[in-house]
Design a protein around this motif. Structure first.
Motif, PDB file in Angstrom:
ATOM      1  N   SER A 149      25.717 -57.810  40.988  1.00  0.00           N
ATOM      2  CA  SER A 149      25.383 -58.036  42.399  1.00  0.00           C
ATOM      3  C   SER A 149      26.411 -57.369  43.306  1.00  0.00           C
ATOM      4  CB  SER A 149      25.317 -59.535  42.684  1.00  0.00           C
ATOM      5  OG  SER A 149      24.394 -60.132  41.804  1.00  0.00           O
ATOM      6  N   ASP A 160      19.060 -55.391  42.629  1.00  0.00           N
ATOM      7  CA  ASP A 160      19.987 -56.173  41.794  1.00  0.00           C
ATOM      8  C   ASP A 160      19.123 -56.987  40.825  1.00  0.00           C
ATOM      9  OD1 ASP A 160      22.161 -57.582  40.818  1.00  0.00           O
ATOM     10  OD2 ASP A 160      22.083 -59.084  42.412  1.00  0.00           O
ATOM     11  N   ASP A 208      16.936 -60.666  41.130  1.00  0.00           N
ATOM     12  CA  ASP A 208      17.341 -61.783  40.282  1.00  0.00           C
ATOM     13  C   ASP A 208      16.674 -63.037  40.856  1.00  0.00           C
ATOM     14  OD1 ASP A 208      18.527 -63.789  38.855  1.00  0.00           O
ATOM     15  OD2 ASP A 208      20.553 -62.972  38.976  1.00  0.00           O
TER      16      ASP A 208
HETATM   17 MG   LIG Z   1      24.131 -61.180  40.082  1.00  0.00          MG
END
Ligand SMILES: [Mg+2]
Ligand SMILES: Nc1ncnc2c1ncn2[C@@H]1O[C@H](COP(=O)(O)OP(=O)(O)OP(=O)(O)O)[C@@H](O)[C@H]1O
Length: 501
Positions: free
Chosen positions: A276, A377, A299
């Motif tokens: 991230s 991400d 995510d």
């Molecule tokens: Mg992460």
């Protein structure tokens, strides 16, 4: 392993080395402390023989004494003399115990015998040494006197009596510590080498390239500031980590020049490898070069982007896919110019299904149409299939490996899972590379040069101009190489950073 590798191992495993050496030295100190102190008392005996007055008689007598001395030394350490001494002093020990603590040595070519007695009590050591010597004098008189009662052939006198020793001779604390230090260092070096041999984490650029079968496109240093604030303020930041992300941006622009990747998925094998944080800063670095960038939180299980960037997390990817809000409503502007974020939205019960849906693919292609770059991400590859699903629909994947943490087999497994879905791997990124010690050498060498280079004062707008120049990739690459040791992915395999691993 050459000398340089050996020194690198020692430098990176200095804790093991020091702890082992310290432990062995402490052991030596403990042994010295628990060892019963032993005192040594010594006497010196002189052996003489009865001889005539002529030169040859004196010579003969002297030879006779020297020969006698050897036998006397044996007798001094014998059982019967030990028992006599014990009886005389009323000692609570066996003759064998006393014998073990008595040493008699004849000095070569002399008629002198040194008698040393060890005992835990300094007074008793003295008494034993003196009594033993006196008893021996009497014994020699008995042995050497002929049966007719004539003058004895040989005589022993106590030339030097024992006194009470002031210092113990055992333990030898200084010697024990010195030996402990040497043994500890040897053991420490051995342990450091063994640990290095058994270490199956990724630490070398070559290993990362070999396992991923792709180039290392970035090396992100460990920066404690990132734990407090994930995003780098590029407009005012020329730190090592900011330069590392700029270099990664440059390398990204070199990848697949005919068909540059625009939807880029950031993933890794296991949790907490800096996905991230890296995704945020890649997006910001691209935005700094005046690209329109959207950062997507793919995510959907443990989303973090909204926390790292202080955004609203409840409206985002999943909410758009469920049709509750439109994409325009879900996209959030950030305080960073050029960066838009699509957070995760509410955590759905079926993330993998949602990410693999046609709607998700449509959403990504919608974003591709609106922005220059879509940075996604995602989750760790070994934990769940989400990342592989998103990766399969992307232009390329950047795989993170955390220096000294990611295991080789984990990384290999992760790469296989990308291969199995046909996801194109753009390159690998080393994250959280230590900024001290051997691992950081090349990086900081260049960084130092950069900070001290006059060109470091080059304004942000000048840098942006270079980034946007008509031959952008070459312009940026040259700047990176001259200032920060930038390396193009094309040349990355041939040109290694000096001592980078
Ligand atoms: Mg992460
Ligand atoms: N370059 C860095 N230097 C120092 N700390 C870092 C760096 N990159 C990430 N971290 C820290 O490591 C931790 C994990 O980072 P991050 O959340 O980016 O990893 P992740 O791979 O996305 O984790 P997850 O698998 O849980 O999503 C965070 O505390 C973050 O601040």
């Amino acid at each position: 392993m050459n000398l340089q590798d050996f020194l690198k191992v020692l430098r990176s495993r200095w804790v093991t080395l020091c702890v082992t050496a310290l432990a062995v030295v402490l052991g030596a100190v403990v042994v010295s402390l628990v060892t019963t102190p032993m005192y040594q008392a010594s006497t010196r005996l002189f052996v003489s023989t009865t001889s005539g007055s002529s030169v040859s008689d004196i010579y003969q007598g002297s030879r006779f004494s020297q020969e006698r001395v050897i036998s006397y030394a044996e007798l001094l350490m014998g059982q019967s003399l030990a028992q006599h001494t014990i009886d005389k002093l009323g000692l609570d020990m066996t003759s064998a115990q006393l014998q073990a603590n008595v040493t008699a040595s004849a000095k070569p070519d002399t008629v002198l015998i040194d008698v040393d007695v060890l005992d835990s009590s300094p007074v008793r050591a003295r008494d034993i040494a003196n009594t033993l010597s006196d008893e021996f004098v009497a014994k020699v008189r008995d042995l050497e006197t002929p049966e007719n009662g004539a003058t004895p052939d040989a005589r022993v006198v106590v030339e030097q009596r024992a006194s009470i020793p002031s210092h113990p001779v055992v333990p030898k604390t200084t010697r024990n510590i010195a030996i402990g230090l040497v043994l500890g260092l040897v053991a420490g070096v051995g342990l450091a080498l063994l640990r290095d041999l058994l270490d199956n984490t990724v630490k070398r650029r070559e290993t990362l390239e070999e396992i991923t079968a792709s180039a290392v496109v970035g090396t992100i240093p460990l920066d404690k500031e990132r734990r407090k604030q994930a995003a780098i303020a590029y407009e005012s930041d020329n730190s090592g980590i900011a330069e590392a992300f700029r270099k990664l941006r440059t390398n990204l622009q070199f990848l697949a020049v005919d068909n540059p990747p625009r939807v880029i998925v950031v993933t890794s094998s296991v949790p907490s490898e800096g996905k991230s944080t890296t995704a945020i800063n890649i997006a910001l670095a691209l935005a700094e070069a005046e690209h329109r960038v959207v950062l997507v939180d793919g995510d959907l299980r443990r989303p973090m982007l909204h926390k790292y960037l202080d955004l609203i997390g409840s409206v985002g990817f999943s909410t758009v896919l469920s049709g509750r809000v439109t994409l325009d409503e879900a996209l959030q502007k950030t305080r960073f110019p050029g960066l838009t974020v699509l957070t995760s939205g509410a955590i759905p019960p079926n993330p993998s299904e949602l990410l693999g849906s046609q709607s998700a693919r449509n959403l990504l292609s919608d974003l591709r149409g609106r922005f220059d770059y879509v940075v996604v991400d995602s989750t760790p590859l070994l934990a769940v299939t989400d990342a592989a699903i998103v990766a399969a629909g992307s232009d390329g994947v950047l795989i993170m490996a955390r220096y000294g943490q990611t295991k080789r087999d984990q990384l290999a497994h992760a790469v296989r899972s990308l291969e199995s879905v046909g996801a194109p791997l753009l390159g690998a990124v080393f994250t959280m590379m230590p900024t001290r010690g051997s691992a950081s050498y090349s990086y900081y060498g260049y960084s130092y040069k950069y900070e001290n280079d006059d060109s470091s004062t080059r304004s942000r707008s000048a840098r942006q101009l270079l980034a946007r120049s008509s031959v952008p990739n070459i312009g940026v690459a040259e700047m990176g190489q001259s200032e920060t040791g930038d390396e193009s992915p094309q040349t990355g395999r041939r040109r290694r950073h000096i001592g980078s691993d």
